[in-house]
Design a protein around this motif. Structure first.
Motif, PDB file in Angstrom:
ATOM      1  N   SER A 141       0.832  -1.206   0.000  1.00 57.37           N
ATOM      2  CA  SER A 141       0.000   0.000   0.000  1.00 57.37           C
ATOM      3  C   SER A 141       0.866   1.255   0.000  1.00 57.37           C
ATOM      4  O   SER A 141       2.051   1.218   0.350  1.00 57.37           O
ATOM      5  N   VAL A 142       0.256   2.368  -0.394  1.00 56.47           N
ATOM      6  CA  VAL A 142       0.894   3.684  -0.371  1.00 56.47           C
ATOM      7  C   VAL A 142      -0.047   4.641   0.358  1.00 56.47           C
ATOM      8  O   VAL A 142      -1.227   4.737   0.015  1.00 56.47           O
ATOM      9  N   VAL A 143       0.466   5.329   1.351  1.00 58.75           N
ATOM     10  CA  VAL A 143      -0.346   6.265   2.129  1.00 58.75           C
ATOM     11  C   VAL A 143       0.222   7.672   1.983  1.00 58.75           C
ATOM     12  O   VAL A 143       1.430   7.880   2.141  1.00 58.75           O
ATOM     13  N   HIS A 144      -0.644   8.641   1.664  1.00 64.52           N
ATOM     14  CA  HIS A 144      -0.250  10.048   1.626  1.00 64.52           C
ATOM     15  C   HIS A 144      -0.347  10.615   3.043  1.00 64.52           C
ATOM     16  O   HIS A 144      -1.442  10.767   3.589  1.00 64.52           O
ATOM     17  N   LEU A 145       0.783  10.930   3.653  1.00 60.93           N
ATOM     18  CA  LEU A 145       0.806  11.423   5.028  1.00 60.93           C
ATOM     19  C   LEU A 145       0.547  12.924   5.074  1.00 60.93           C
ATOM     20  O   LEU A 145       0.399  13.588   4.041  1.00 60.93           O
ATOM     21  N   ASP A 146       0.490  13.487   6.280  1.00 63.48           N
ATOM     22  CA  ASP A 146       0.244  14.922   6.445  1.00 63.48           C
ATOM     23  C   ASP A 146       1.427  15.724   5.898  1.00 63.48           C
ATOM     24  O   ASP A 146       2.589  15.308   5.989  1.00 63.48           O
ATOM     25  N   ASP A 147       1.127  16.910   5.361  1.00 64.07           N
ATOM     26  CA  ASP A 147       2.172  17.754   4.771  1.00 64.07           C
ATOM     27  C   ASP A 147       2.657  18.841   5.733  1.00 64.07           C
ATOM     28  O   ASP A 147       3.022  19.944   5.312  1.00 64.07           O
ATOM     29  N   THR A 148       2.653  18.534   7.015  1.00 61.80           N
ATOM     30  CA  THR A 148       3.099  19.505   8.013  1.00 61.80           C
ATOM     31  C   THR A 148       4.547  19.917   7.758  1.00 61.80           C
ATOM     32  O   THR A 148       5.440  19.076   7.659  1.00 61.80           O
ATOM     33  N   GLY A 149       4.775  21.237   7.628  1.00 55.55           N
ATOM     34  CA  GLY A 149       6.122  21.761   7.463  1.00 55.55           C
ATOM     35  C   GLY A 149       6.684  21.648   6.059  1.00 55.55           C
ATOM     36  O   GLY A 149       7.866  21.923   5.836  1.00 55.55           O
TER      37      GLY A 149
ATOM     38  N   HIS B 194       4.997  19.369   0.177  1.00 53.08           N
ATOM     39  CA  HIS B 194       4.763  18.019  -0.326  1.00 53.08           C
ATOM     40  C   HIS B 194       4.343  17.105   0.815  1.00 53.08           C
ATOM     41  O   HIS B 194       4.825  17.238   1.944  1.00 53.08           O
ATOM     42  N   ARG B 195       3.450  16.176   0.523  1.00 55.36           N
ATOM     43  CA  ARG B 195       3.085  15.144   1.489  1.00 55.36           C
ATOM     44  C   ARG B 195       4.066  13.980   1.362  1.00 55.36           C
ATOM     45  O   ARG B 195       4.323  13.496   0.258  1.00 55.36           O
ATOM     46  N   PRO B 196       4.612  13.485   2.465  1.00 54.14           N
ATOM     47  CA  PRO B 196       5.451  12.280   2.385  1.00 54.14           C
ATOM     48  C   PRO B 196       4.607  11.082   1.953  1.00 54.14           C
ATOM     49  O   PRO B 196       3.422  10.980   2.301  1.00 54.14           O
ATOM     50  N   LEU B 197       5.195  10.185   1.189  1.00 55.02           N
ATOM     51  CA  LEU B 197       4.524   8.966   0.758  1.00 55.02           C
ATOM     52  C   LEU B 197       5.118   7.785   1.523  1.00 55.02           C
ATOM     53  O   LEU B 197       6.326   7.550   1.466  1.00 55.02           O
ATOM     54  N   LEU B 198       4.269   7.082   2.253  1.00 53.99           N
ATOM     55  CA  LEU B 198       4.712   5.923   3.023  1.00 53.99           C
ATOM     56  C   LEU B 198       4.338   4.658   2.253  1.00 53.99           C
ATOM     57  O   LEU B 198       3.154   4.372   2.035  1.00 53.99           O
ATOM     58  N   VAL B 199       5.352   3.915   1.836  1.00 52.74           N
ATOM     59  CA  VAL B 199       5.139   2.671   1.086  1.00 52.74           C
ATOM     60  C   VAL B 199       5.311   1.490   2.030  1.00 52.74           C
ATOM     61  O   VAL B 199       6.321   1.388   2.729  1.00 52.74           O
ATOM     62  N   SER B 200       4.327   0.639   2.063  1.00 55.45           N
ATOM     63  CA  SER B 200       4.396  -0.560   2.903  1.00 55.45           C
ATOM     64  C   SER B 200       4.217  -1.784   2.019  1.00 55.45           C
ATOM     65  O   SER B 200       3.333  -1.807   1.148  1.00 55.45           O
ATOM     66  N   SER B 201       5.067  -2.779   2.238  1.00 55.15           N
ATOM     67  CA  SER B 201       4.947  -4.009   1.454  1.00 55.15           C
ATOM     68  C   SER B 201       3.897  -4.938   2.038  1.00 55.15           C
ATOM     69  O   SER B 201       3.569  -5.959   1.444  1.00 55.15           O
ATOM     70  N   TYR B 202       3.368  -4.597   3.198  1.00 58.91           N
ATOM     71  CA  TYR B 202       2.337  -5.434   3.813  1.00 58.91           C
ATOM     72  C   TYR B 202       1.278  -4.558   4.446  1.00 58.91           C
ATOM     73  O   TYR B 202       1.571  -3.665   5.224  1.00 58.91           O
ATOM     74  N   ARG B 203       0.047  -4.796   4.066  1.00 60.46           N
ATOM     75  CA  ARG B 203      -1.084  -4.139   4.702  1.00 60.46           C
ATOM     76  C   ARG B 203      -1.852  -5.205   5.459  1.00 60.46           C
ATOM     77  O   ARG B 203      -2.237  -6.224   4.888  1.00 60.46           O
ATOM     78  N   GLY B 204      -2.033  -4.993   6.726  1.00 62.75           N
ATOM     79  CA  GLY B 204      -2.696  -6.009   7.538  1.00 62.75           C
ATOM     80  C   GLY B 204      -4.026  -6.415   6.947  1.00 62.75           C
ATOM     81  O   GLY B 204      -4.858  -5.569   6.634  1.00 62.75           O
ATOM     82  N   GLY B 205      -4.225  -7.683   6.743  1.00 61.31           N
ATOM     83  CA  GLY B 205      -5.451  -8.181   6.144  1.00 61.31           C
ATOM     84  C   GLY B 205      -6.333  -8.878   7.172  1.00 61.31           C
ATOM     85  O   GLY B 205      -5.994  -9.000   8.342  1.00 61.31           O
TER      86      GLY B 205
END
Length: 325
Positions: A62-70, A73-84
């Protein structure tokens, strides 16, 4: 503004590597100019690309668009596992079972007790083949010929299995391709978050199911039911007596059979897990039960409640879906 030619190398890189967009969760935009009023601009400038092989290795990525504080650009958090969430596996008839004579007599028991792991079956056949060949002059040549043909049959069954899972209607011989298409479709169709009209957020299957069920219940239920007599009074009769007799005459066995065989055999199964392929392939065995059930409905006006059961399958038609509407 950049020209098309200035980004052609990047496009070639994406196409050459067969890269796909991993999508996102969270806010739609990843960049803003941090200005106010009519000068405010937002865009999705940042995205994550991956190969089909990566998607196969990490189907829950999964890819999550995080908060753009400071930052703008919003940081992009890439995870190879999303809890199912594990769900009870439903029975589903598979086209490859039509090749088994045992399936004709006891399909359910066959499904539970007979190994359907095609790779395992192929490995066992190859092991038997090699063992027989190692006997040298004492080898059974008839058995060798049989064992040389069987793996080809297993490969064909595997190709048909993944083609059915991938829901493709054209003939590609590459089983790996069908497997990749199935993995991509499964990942894209997953729904991990749903918000109700009241703002309630569901994140597990039970909560998501409850929100979806309530949505359709509200959609198809009226709070002010009334008889449609007034609306029908102004309608002119269009069906004469002869036409009405043709429309209400008993359905024939041939009409029922034609309807069954007109269905795409590999479409999504019904609530019982059986696709049209089951009814078409085993027609000679089950036709009397099917014909009696249909005639009973048309002649008596009653239908078993189970016949009208269905599953609500939520398939996102766009990325980052969060609400039913």
């Amino acid at each position: 503004m950049k020209t098309i030619s200035s980004i052609q190398a990047f496009r070639d890189f994406i196409n050459g590597g067969s890269l796909v967009d991993l999508g996102y969760e969270g806010s739609m935009f990843t960049w803003s100019n941090k200005q106010a009023g009519i000068n405010f601009i937002r865009e999705r400038l940042d995205r994550c690309l991956a190969s089909i092989q990566w998607k196969q290795n990490y189907p829950n990525g999964s890819v999550v668009h995080l908060d753009d504080t400071g930052s703008d650009h919003r940081p992009l958090l890439v995870s190879s596992y999303r809890g199912g969430f594990k769900t009870k596996r439903r029975f589903r008839f598979q086209e490859r079972w039509c090749d088994s004579e045992e399936a004709r007599h006891n399909l359910v028991a066959w499904q539970k007790n007979l190994s359907t792991n095609l790779k395992k079956n192929i490995a066992e056949l190859n092991s038997k083949l090699n063992a027989e060949k190692d006997k040298g002059a004492g080898a059974d040549t008839t058995m060798i010929r049989v064992l040389e043909v069987k793996p080809e049959d297993e490969y064909e069954r595997e190709k048909r299995f993944w083609k059915e899972k991938a829901r493709l209607q054209w003939g590609d011989k590459n089983t790996k391709f069908f497997h990749a298409k199935f993995r991509m479709r499964s990942s894209k169709n997953k729904l991990h978050r749903l918000e109700s009209d009241s703002g309630e957020v569901g994140t597990n299957p039970e909560q998501i199911a409850s929100i979806a069920q309530q949505y359709f219940k509200n959609l198809f239920t009226t709070s002010k039911p009334k008889e449609p007599t007034e609306e029908l009074e102004g309608l002119t009769r269009r069906v004469d007596n002869n036409t009405n007799r043709r429309l209400t005459r008993p359905v024939s066995d041939q009409e029922i059979k034609d309807a069954v065989f007109s269905i795409n055999p590999l479409v999504a199964p019904g609530e019982d897990g059986f696709t049209a392929k089951f009814y078409q392939f085993f027609w000679d065995t089950i036709k009397r039960d099917v014909l009696n059930a249909v005639h009973s409905f048309f002649e008596g006006g009653k239908m078993l409640r189970a016949f009208n059961h269905t599953h609500i399958c939520l398939i996102p038609k766009d990325s980052n879906i969060s609400k039913m509407n």
